[in-house]
Motif scaffolding. Structure first.
Motif, mmCIF file in Angstrom:
data_model
loop_
_atom_site.group_PDB
_atom_site.id
_atom_site.type_symbol
_atom_site.label_atom_id
_atom_site.label_comp_id
_atom_site.label_asym_id
_atom_site.label_seq_id
_atom_site.Cartn_x
_atom_site.Cartn_y
_atom_site.Cartn_z
ATOM 1 N N ASN A 9 39.570 30.143 30.854
ATOM 2 C CA ASN A 9 38.632 29.826 32.043
ATOM 3 C C ASN A 9 37.363 29.367 31.704
ATOM 4 O O ASN A 9 36.839 30.221 30.689
ATOM 5 C CB ASN A 9 38.815 30.950 33.146
ATOM 6 C CG ASN A 9 38.461 30.547 34.448
ATOM 7 O OD1 ASN A 9 38.063 29.356 34.795
ATOM 8 N ND2 ASN A 9 38.352 31.408 35.224
ATOM 9 N N THR B 2 36.363 26.361 35.863
ATOM 10 C CA THR B 2 37.466 25.190 36.023
ATOM 11 C C THR B 2 38.743 25.987 36.368
ATOM 12 O O THR B 2 39.692 24.884 36.527
ATOM 13 C CB THR B 2 37.564 24.807 34.384
ATOM 14 O OG1 THR B 2 37.556 26.028 33.587
ATOM 15 C CG2 THR B 2 36.133 24.038 34.232
ATOM 16 N N GLY B 3 39.225 27.295 35.970
ATOM 17 C CA GLY B 3 40.475 27.623 36.118
ATOM 18 C C GLY B 3 40.532 29.026 36.632
ATOM 19 O O GLY B 3 39.932 29.616 37.309
ATOM 20 N N ALA B 4 41.665 29.724 35.864
ATOM 21 C CA ALA B 4 41.588 31.269 36.350
ATOM 22 C C ALA B 4 41.903 32.068 35.112
ATOM 23 O O ALA B 4 42.280 31.430 34.143
ATOM 24 C CB ALA B 4 43.013 31.570 37.235
ATOM 25 N N ASN B 5 41.549 33.528 35.212
ATOM 26 C CA ASN B 5 41.784 34.222 33.978
ATOM 27 C C ASN B 5 43.221 34.479 33.464
ATOM 28 O O ASN B 5 43.512 35.653 33.613
ATOM 29 C CB ASN B 5 41.058 35.452 34.152
ATOM 30 C CG ASN B 5 39.438 35.112 34.445
ATOM 31 O OD1 ASN B 5 39.178 34.051 34.343
ATOM 32 N ND2 ASN B 5 38.641 36.178 34.404
ATOM 33 N N THR B 6 44.068 33.589 33.732
ATOM 34 C CA THR B 6 45.574 33.867 33.668
ATOM 35 C C THR B 6 46.007 33.158 32.492
ATOM 36 O O THR B 6 45.653 32.044 32.102
ATOM 37 C CB THR B 6 46.165 33.295 34.838
ATOM 38 O OG1 THR B 6 45.747 32.133 35.346
ATOM 39 C CG2 THR B 6 45.923 34.119 35.976
ATOM 40 N N GLY C 179 41.843 37.535 40.033
ATOM 41 C CA GLY C 179 41.510 36.828 39.027
ATOM 42 C C GLY C 179 42.583 35.774 38.808
ATOM 43 O O GLY C 179 42.764 35.429 37.441
ATOM 44 N N LYS D 293 41.632 29.072 46.021
ATOM 45 C CA LYS D 293 41.334 29.094 44.710
ATOM 46 C C LYS D 293 40.141 28.260 44.499
ATOM 47 O O LYS D 293 39.375 28.542 43.762
ATOM 48 C CB LYS D 293 42.370 28.855 43.916
ATOM 49 C CG LYS D 293 42.096 28.825 42.406
ATOM 50 C CD LYS D 293 41.760 30.113 41.669
ATOM 51 C CE LYS D 293 41.317 29.932 40.451
ATOM 52 N NZ LYS D 293 40.435 31.249 39.865
ATOM 53 N N TYR D 294 39.973 27.109 44.872
ATOM 54 C CA TYR D 294 39.104 26.060 44.175
ATOM 55 C C TYR D 294 38.082 25.610 45.421
ATOM 56 O O TYR D 294 38.292 25.445 46.413
ATOM 57 C CB TYR D 294 39.882 24.917 43.660
ATOM 58 C CG TYR D 294 40.546 25.334 42.472
ATOM 59 C CD1 TYR D 294 39.901 25.739 41.493
ATOM 60 C CD2 TYR D 294 42.073 25.209 42.776
ATOM 61 C CE1 TYR D 294 40.921 26.059 40.265
ATOM 62 C CE2 TYR D 294 42.925 25.781 41.626
ATOM 63 C CZ TYR D 294 42.171 26.131 40.444
ATOM 64 O OH TYR D 294 42.900 26.500 39.452
ATOM 65 N N ASN E 29 35.482 21.403 42.589
ATOM 66 C CA ASN E 29 36.675 21.137 41.835
ATOM 67 C C ASN E 29 37.664 20.324 42.554
ATOM 68 O O ASN E 29 37.958 19.262 41.485
ATOM 69 C CB ASN E 29 37.139 22.698 41.738
ATOM 70 C CG ASN E 29 36.350 23.637 40.859
ATOM 71 O OD1 ASN E 29 35.618 24.052 41.395
ATOM 72 N ND2 ASN E 29 37.084 24.188 39.938
#
Lengths: 465, 465
Positions: A170, A183-187, B417, B437-438, B442
């Motif tokens: 992320n 930009t994304g997720a902590n996954t 997260g 989420k976004y 985004n």
């Protein structure tokens, strides 16, 4: 459209945002920030700003976007493609004060880090907790993790562990509008729309400024073994590379070095190593893992493969000191070449079994155009750094003919299924060669993406395409 | 802007491009291609085309782009987010006849494949040569590699080997304009401009149609061991997951299953397995590698971790048959749930140490809204498939209240997260949840990218955002 010239009023505004001591226009700083490690290029900024906080960066970008002032983000300044050079003047935005390791999350094997952290410092900090962040470019002692991100950096351990691309979960990014996004997720997995995280990696500061990075960590391997194998020819060494993978072994590093590079670095760095006089090329081979017996067994298998590829001798590093010395030899090679000759470095990459054809072709092209070269690199990835030496070439030929020679090298690279940069990026110096690899439609897609993120083209203008 | 209605003249043109026997408008095909495996959705196309060659696809897209006809590409039809459903009618373009494995390159450990190859067939073909392609979704026996690509697919072995994202080197893509591009190079590294390859992965057929795929292969591990561990509660099982990684072991699979799922699948698939009556949840844990002794040692360490997490018992699979049976149990779980109840499947993913909080929260949200759920999934990645069961919920609540409950589940996921899909994609059914989420910015960047590739919005319209 012309960019706005940076005047005192604008500088005063930057001072208001970032603070008096963090905005520079003095000669010394202008010189320092006019260059990176790309050969002899120099472009002067109008002003260097060293913000500390994301909000300052957002305010700077918003202002520059509104006033159409170019902004060139800069990491450690170790780039080899001119990516951090402010070719349109304006602002150099140095990330050096965003240097915090924010959190090492031991529960989730993740780290949150700012872009100005030196890569080696990050590696050491996570190693203390028993984790590995394996992406270590040769410049790891001075490059920044943010610059690594912007260039999609690699290094010797990519061959087993992958590039930085495989570790980024992320990113916090400031857009030219001054808006701040994640930009994304902590996954570890992500299937939630277009992958903006992956798009940012390797975008060379042209889409947004990365201000926080969430990286995946892995367990630290307990042991490693290191071999130096010597060969009578470049092609023999290169042919051995893909053979090692074909017996089912994935080394944690597999580096190629030409004799001349090794000789130069031994002089430059006073490295004590006796070499077989017939050796023309070397492979530095590392295996790592949790079980030492298994690694010894891997080395035996590797040895057998090497024997079948005309290997002259194998030096087994028998101490931590010797390992360190062999790695230092590899890492110092770029600097030692630089100290020996005017040169240009190209960053070719091909499918790894094509390496023998690539290196043979490079030498033939050199003969045709009258230049010598020293090649070394991450052979396990098919990534060969070609250092073209000026040697006896006239200034005229160096400045005119050489470009044709480089073009031929890239044409060969592309013909072999490769591309014109594996880890150094396009920046300024490879830009003209992009059409060798990419159709106009590819470049137009990239230009279109640039427009979506940065419609006024203030971010690192004049790079990539 | 309205799309053009497909009339006989248009169909005649498609027949000219793809051939008489490959263009369908009959009722049986319309029904078949109106659905995928996403619960009970149904949208009818006007015409189904099954081209064989890239050039035919290019001609179809060019024509549809010029005439503004929607085109929904389709792989194996096993999607769980409605991504392959032609919600605006028009053309369903099935990739099923692009089913060739073009080349297994044993020298470079690469394979070139068409999108219509069934994933398991590809895995078997490369396994015969001693290689592993490790990304095996539960639907591997029927899903296509092209669909896997479009959704950024995962599966149980992602935890050690990564998603499809880590294996894709290069893609041939047909753009809506009918132009054909290669997105990158057949190399392990790439730093040559924006990474269009990575952008295509997970783009769900909205940017272009993938027609050739170059994948990296790795050596086949020689051995694997499989354990089934049972726990008194979901939280205990989930807490054990991150503990295993923290002792430095990376299993090749780490799957979570709730008791109800296991009970249902045993009935459904006649699986012979006696279970501890107190067991409420299970972990299926696989380790693989080249040395069996080392794997046994890993299992001992895992056992110790499990003991510290209230594990009730560990079943060690002692034969290939038992391994196969345990894996079949996991893989058949989705179908067995489907056969037991009206359901909706959500594909949550969080950092793995947050799994205990996620599953506890899901159950509490279920109590609040009156629904039961069966959860299982790739716990090693923090990826939990939540099967919401209609059970005693009234039709009215199911059709109105449920959406609020799902919203709460996703809000929890994001708070921990995570994100709203780990591997199933957004498609149609998760689209409304994207703003959880976004940020709008985004989504606007994604919409902007869509415009660059597909300005007339003919490709898979109405999906993702």
């Amino acid at each position: 459209m012309n960019y706005t010239v940076v005047n005192q009023k604008i500088i005063h505004h930057f001072v208001k945002i970032a603070g008096e001591g963090n905005v520079f226009t003095d000669q010394e700083n202008m010189v320092k920030y006019s260059q990176d490690e790309t050969e002899d290029l120099r472009f002067f900024p109008d002003v260097v700003i060293k913000p500390k906080h994301v909000k300052e960066i957002a305010a700077i970008l918003k202002y520059c976007n509104e006033h159409h002032i170019p902004v060139t983000p800069r990491g450690g300044g170790t780039g080899l493609s001119g990516g951090a050079l402010p070719i349109k003047g304006g602002v150099v935005l140095s990330l050096e004060r965003l240097d915090r390791i924010i959190e090492i999350d031991e529960r989730n094997l993740q780290v949150v880090v700012e872009p100005g952290v030196i890569t080696e410092n990050l590696m050491n900090a996570v190693a203390e907790k028993g984790f590995l962040y394996p992406v270590d470019p040769s410049s790891k002692g001075s490059c920044f993790i943010g610059g690594n991100m912007a260039h999609g950096s690699g290094g010797p351990r990519v061959v087993k562990y992958g590039t930085i691309r495989e570790y980024v979960l992320n990113l916090e990014v400031v857009l030219p509008s001054g808006e701040i996004i994640w930009t994304g997720a902590n996954t570890l997995k992500y299937a939630s729309g277009y992958n903006l995280t992956q798009l940012m990696i390797g975008s060379e500061g042209t889409l947004g400024i990365i201000t926080k990075i969430v990286l995946k960590l892995i367990p630290q391997p307990k042991h490693n073994l290191l071999l130096l194998a010597s060969f009578p020819s470049n092609e023999d060494a290169c042919a051995a590379v893909s053979a090692i993978f074909r017996v089912g072994i994935t080394p944690s590093a597999l580096e190629f070095m030409e004799r001349k590079g090794v000789d130069w670095v031994r002089e430059y760095d006073d490295i004590n190593l006796s070499l077989n006089p017939s050796a023309a090329a070397f492979l530095l081979i590392e295996v790592d893992g949790s079980n030492l017996d298994l690694l010894f067994a891997d080395c035996e298998v590797i040895n057998e493969v090497l024997e079948h590829h005309q290997c002259l001798e194998v030096l087994f590093a028998d101490s931590a000191t010797q390992k360190e010395e062999l790695w230092r030899m590899r890492r110092t090679m770029a600097v030692s070449v630089k100290s020996n000759s005017v040169y240009k470095e190209e960053d070719t990459v091909v499918p790894r079994a094509e390496l023998p054809k690539l290196i043979k072709g490079i030498k033939m092209i050199g003969e045709k155009y009258g230049f010598d070269s020293v090649c070394y690199g991450h052979a396990g990835d098919g990534n060969l750094h070609v250092n073209i030496l000026k040697g006896n070439m006239s200034d005229k030929d160096w400045n005119t003919q050489l470009k044709e020679g480089i073009k031929e090298i890239f044409e060969l690279t592309v013909k072999l299924g490769g591309t014109i940069s594996g880890e150094h990026g396009i920046g300024l110096v490879q830009k003209d060669y992009m059409p060798i690899k990419y159709a106009e439609i590819n470049l137009n897609l990239m230009r279109g993406i640039k427009q979506v993120f940065d419609p006024k083209e203030i971010l690192n203008p004049g790079k990539i395409f």
